[in-house]
Design an enzyme around this catalytic site. Sequence first.
Site, PDB file in Angstrom:
ATOM      1  N   LYS A  40      26.052  12.561   7.180  1.00 58.47           N
ATOM      2  CA  LYS A  40      27.449  12.831   7.499  1.00 58.47           C
ATOM      3  C   LYS A  40      27.594  13.974   8.506  1.00 58.47           C
ATOM      4  O   LYS A  40      28.543  14.010   9.286  1.00 58.47           O
ATOM      5  CB  LYS A  40      28.230  13.108   6.215  1.00 58.47           C
ATOM      6  CG  LYS A  40      28.321  11.900   5.288  1.00 58.47           C
ATOM      7  CD  LYS A  40      28.933  10.685   6.001  1.00 58.47           C
ATOM      8  CE  LYS A  40      29.162   9.513   5.094  1.00 58.47           C
ATOM      9  NZ  LYS A  40      29.819   8.378   5.784  1.00 58.47           N
ATOM     10  N   SER A  68      33.232  10.597   8.003  1.00 57.67           N
ATOM     11  CA  SER A  68      32.157  11.462   7.535  1.00 57.67           C
ATOM     12  C   SER A  68      32.429  11.768   6.064  1.00 57.67           C
ATOM     13  O   SER A  68      32.631  10.864   5.258  1.00 57.67           O
ATOM     14  CB  SER A  68      32.102  12.729   8.387  1.00 57.67           C
ATOM     15  OG  SER A  68      31.100  13.617   7.951  1.00 57.67           O
ATOM     16  N   TYR A 116      22.293  12.564   2.154  1.00 58.13           N
ATOM     17  CA  TYR A 116      23.650  12.076   2.401  1.00 58.13           C
ATOM     18  C   TYR A 116      24.406  13.033   3.325  1.00 58.13           C
ATOM     19  O   TYR A 116      25.033  12.602   4.303  1.00 58.13           O
ATOM     20  CB  TYR A 116      24.398  11.909   1.083  1.00 58.13           C
ATOM     21  CG  TYR A 116      25.844  11.527   1.266  1.00 58.13           C
ATOM     22  CD1 TYR A 116      26.195  10.236   1.670  1.00 58.13           C
ATOM     23  CD2 TYR A 116      26.859  12.449   1.047  1.00 58.13           C
ATOM     24  CE1 TYR A 116      27.522   9.887   1.854  1.00 58.13           C
ATOM     25  CE2 TYR A 116      28.182  12.106   1.221  1.00 58.13           C
ATOM     26  CZ  TYR A 116      28.516  10.821   1.619  1.00 58.13           C
ATOM     27  OH  TYR A 116      29.836  10.485   1.811  1.00 58.13           O
TER      28      TYR A 116
END
Length: 282
Positions: free
Chosen positions: A155, A136, A151
């Site tokens: 994650k 992650s 983004y």
Amino acid sequence: MNNNKVWLVTGASKGLGLALVNQLLNQGYQVAATSRSIDDLQAAVGQTTDAFLPLAVNLKSEQSIVDALDQIIARFGKIDVVVNNAGYGQVGGLEELSDEEARANFNINVFGSLNIIRQVMPHLRKQRSGHIFNISSIGGFTGNFPGFGIYCATKFAVHGFTESLAAEAALFGIKATVVYPGYFRTNFLTSGSLSVPQNPIEEYSNVREVQSAHEDNINGNQPGDPDKAAQVMIDVASDPEPPVHLFLGQDAYDLAYQKIDIIKNDLEKWKPLITSTGYEQV
């Protein structure tokens, strides 16, 4: 340390994945590694040995993954540790990024890893052992970064499904760990790994400032050593009771505690309202 384990590392032609592959090979492990380009992967690793199996894999194609796993089993006979490392950064405010840009980031960072997990789990269940690391980011634990919303969302998804995987796979003796790296000195912030918005909106000065800082100032000056991060993962994989959550870097450690403190403060400040939602007891 048991170096009889067979490792599979995705996104291995650069960054943390490349550092990990090199460390593993140097320590005598058998390693299968994937990249979009087998030529780039072989050139980056620079080793030719029976212990190394480079593979060109399209993570969006389950058949490509199945074919790769078949080659790994044929060469090494098993897979013990899987590292879902492939991914890329996407900069841009939520309003700026198109549906296509957002979905493209999810397709690699989230669904690419899920495709690997779906196809490798039957092998791990059959042998009733294994360890899956899903990479992650500290941005998968705290999202307070203007311009990194999509983004961070990818994650956070990795964070979430790894927790569930750890609970589901424990039945079969399989471990799962979500890894939250901070800033490591790799090429992650270069143009080949960091996408910028196709249609930036001028008013988002805070997003442009963060984007510029990452591209011009942070890039090349990250405090983390990827070789040391790789060694931490190798050490964790050898532990009989590995963590579900693995933070990497002093910055990740500090940011995690900042987020924990924010949550604790919100819980206590709003506790009367939070806990006022139950049915009245008669």
